[in-house]
Scaffold this active site. Structure first.
Site, PDB file in Angstrom:
ATOM      1  N   CYS A   1      42.770  39.751  47.837  1.00 38.33           N
ATOM      2  CA  CYS A   1      43.265  38.750  46.915  1.00 38.33           C
ATOM      3  C   CYS A   1      43.319  37.340  47.500  1.00 38.33           C
ATOM      4  CB  CYS A   1      44.618  39.189  46.375  1.00 38.33           C
ATOM      5  SG  CYS A   1      44.977  38.500  44.760  1.00 38.33           S
TER       6      CYS A   1
ATOM      7  N   ARG B   1      47.818  35.839  33.574  1.00 35.26           N
ATOM      8  CA  ARG B   1      47.312  36.297  34.875  1.00 35.26           C
ATOM      9  C   ARG B   1      46.598  37.637  34.700  1.00 35.26           C
ATOM     10  NH1 ARG B   1      49.436  33.914  39.346  1.00 35.26           N
ATOM     11  NH2 ARG B   1      49.201  35.743  40.678  1.00 35.26           N
TER      12      ARG B   1
ATOM     13  N   HIS C   1      45.208  45.341  45.349  1.00 33.49           N
ATOM     14  CA  HIS C   1      46.438  45.514  46.140  1.00 33.49           C
ATOM     15  C   HIS C   1      46.900  46.955  45.896  1.00 33.49           C
ATOM     16  CE1 HIS C   1      47.549  41.309  47.034  1.00 33.49           C
ATOM     17  NE2 HIS C   1      47.194  40.990  45.830  1.00 33.49           N
TER      18      HIS C   1
HETATM   19  N1  GLN Z   1      47.754  33.120  44.547  1.00 29.86           N
HETATM   20  C1  GLN Z   1      46.491  33.678  44.204  1.00 29.86           C
HETATM   21  C2  GLN Z   1      46.306  33.850  42.700  1.00 29.86           C
HETATM   22  O1  GLN Z   1      47.194  33.818  42.007  1.00 29.86           O
HETATM   23  C3  GLN Z   1      46.354  35.044  44.913  1.00 29.86           C
HETATM   24  C4  GLN Z   1      47.370  36.026  44.410  1.00 29.86           C
HETATM   25  C5  GLN Z   1      47.459  37.267  45.306  1.00 29.86           C
HETATM   26  O2  GLN Z   1      47.127  37.274  46.493  1.00 29.86           O
HETATM   27  N2  GLN Z   1      47.961  38.358  44.736  1.00 29.86           N
HETATM   28  O3  GLN Z   1      45.244  34.063  42.275  1.00 29.86           O
END
Ligand code: GLN
Length: 298
Positions: free
Chosen positions: A102, A139, A200
């Site tokens: 990520c 998101r 993740h």
């Molecule tokens: N901050 C980054 C995003 O929002 C990565 C998020 C993460 O590592 N889960 O895309």
């Protein structure tokens, strides 16, 4: 070859930014690699590399970088550029196995344009870039399943950034979930032995085949020639951990990945595969779930 002359296998893993980039149990990936090495008599030494620490590539056999929120990624991006960039790039170009999850994956690409604030310059070793579409856009959150090497990988994703691949090859194709950008059905990226992913969860506990692939790549890179020089009988007899099947007999294997996967002694992964299959079931991927359970019993 006598028992005493057998040199135990050791690997050193560099854990980049363990304090800043450790979302959604990413540390679980390190624990899985350590346990799966231990079960084969491979000593895995884990070294944390924080902000301000230099990265001397020769000191490591594999690297891991986790995910983080935008505010944690900014100082990391700065440090990657000022402190670790050259060492990390050299390691990647020298085929060191690297897992980047990520936020870490985004910073190995050209840049990350967050919802607010200036672009974060990435290392640019993965030909891709990431754009956050703004806090008004939902998101990419949820369980996710992708194809990988004729099998599946499962995990959990939560990212605002959408990643677009240039010449970088995707890690897999999305079966369920958003993946890189919720548009082109790609997930993650591969460059040499560097694997970027949005998975993740953490990723490796439920994907033992991918964990073993990373360990095998590291063993092959460090001991490859030694393993090839050592005949089956020597190896089988003296060290039950890594049985050398890199001889011609595996040339028939369908892909390089299979060949690599076959150098580690198999473990009892019943629980891991049940967790993997139950994630696929939850995503409605029933035939994939059955295939996984069938294969785990083979
Ligand atoms: N901050 C980054 C995003 O929002 C990565 C998020 C993460 O590592 N889960 O895309």
């Amino acid at each position: 070859m006598t028992q005493d002359s057998v040199k135990p296998f050791t690997l050193t893993l560099g854990h980049l930014y363990p304090e800043q980039l450790n979302l959604y149990g990413d540390r679980g990936n390190i624990m899985t690699l350590r346990r799966r090495c231990q079960q084969r008599g491979i000593a895995l030494r884990v070294v944390g590399l924080g902000i301000g620490d230099a990265l001397a590539p020769d000191e490591y056999d594999m690297l891991f970088i986790g995910g983080g929120q935008d505010k944690e990624q900014a100082p990391v991006a700065q440090d990657l550029y000022e402190m670790k960039g050259i060492g990390l790039w050299a390691a990647i170009e020298d085929d060191m196995p690297v897992l980047a999850v990520c936020g870490g994956y985004q910073l190995l690409s050209h840049y990350y344009r967050p919802a607010e604030g200036p672009d974060m310059r990435g290392l640019g070793v993965i030909d891709a870039w990431t754009i956050h579409k703004g806090s008004h856009v939902a998101r990419c959150i949820g369980n996710v399943a992708i194809t990988w090497n004729g099998m599946t990988l499962v995990g959990f994703e939560n990212h605002g950034g959408r990643t677009y691949l240039g010449s970088a090859k995707p890690l897999g194709k999305v079966l369920k979930g958003y993946g890189n950008n919720a548009e082109d059905h790609t997930e993650g990226a591969i460059y040499r032995n560097t694997f970027g992913t949005y998975l993740h969860g953490s990723l490796l506990p439920k994907n033992p085949h991918f964990a073993d692939y990373l360990i095998s790549l590291a063993i092959q890179r460090k001991y490859g020639q030694e393993l090839l020089d050592t005949t089956d009988s020597d190896m089988g007899e003296s060290n039950g951990t890594v049985h050398s099947q890199i001889s011609n007999s595996v040339a028939v294997a369908s892909t390089q990945t299979d060949e690599t996967l076959e150098i580690l002694a198999p473990l009892d992964d019943t629980l891991e595969w049940e967790a993997h299959a139950s994630m696929l079931e939850r995503l409605g991927l029933y035939s994939a779930a059955n295939a996984v359970l069938r294969r785990s019993k083979d």
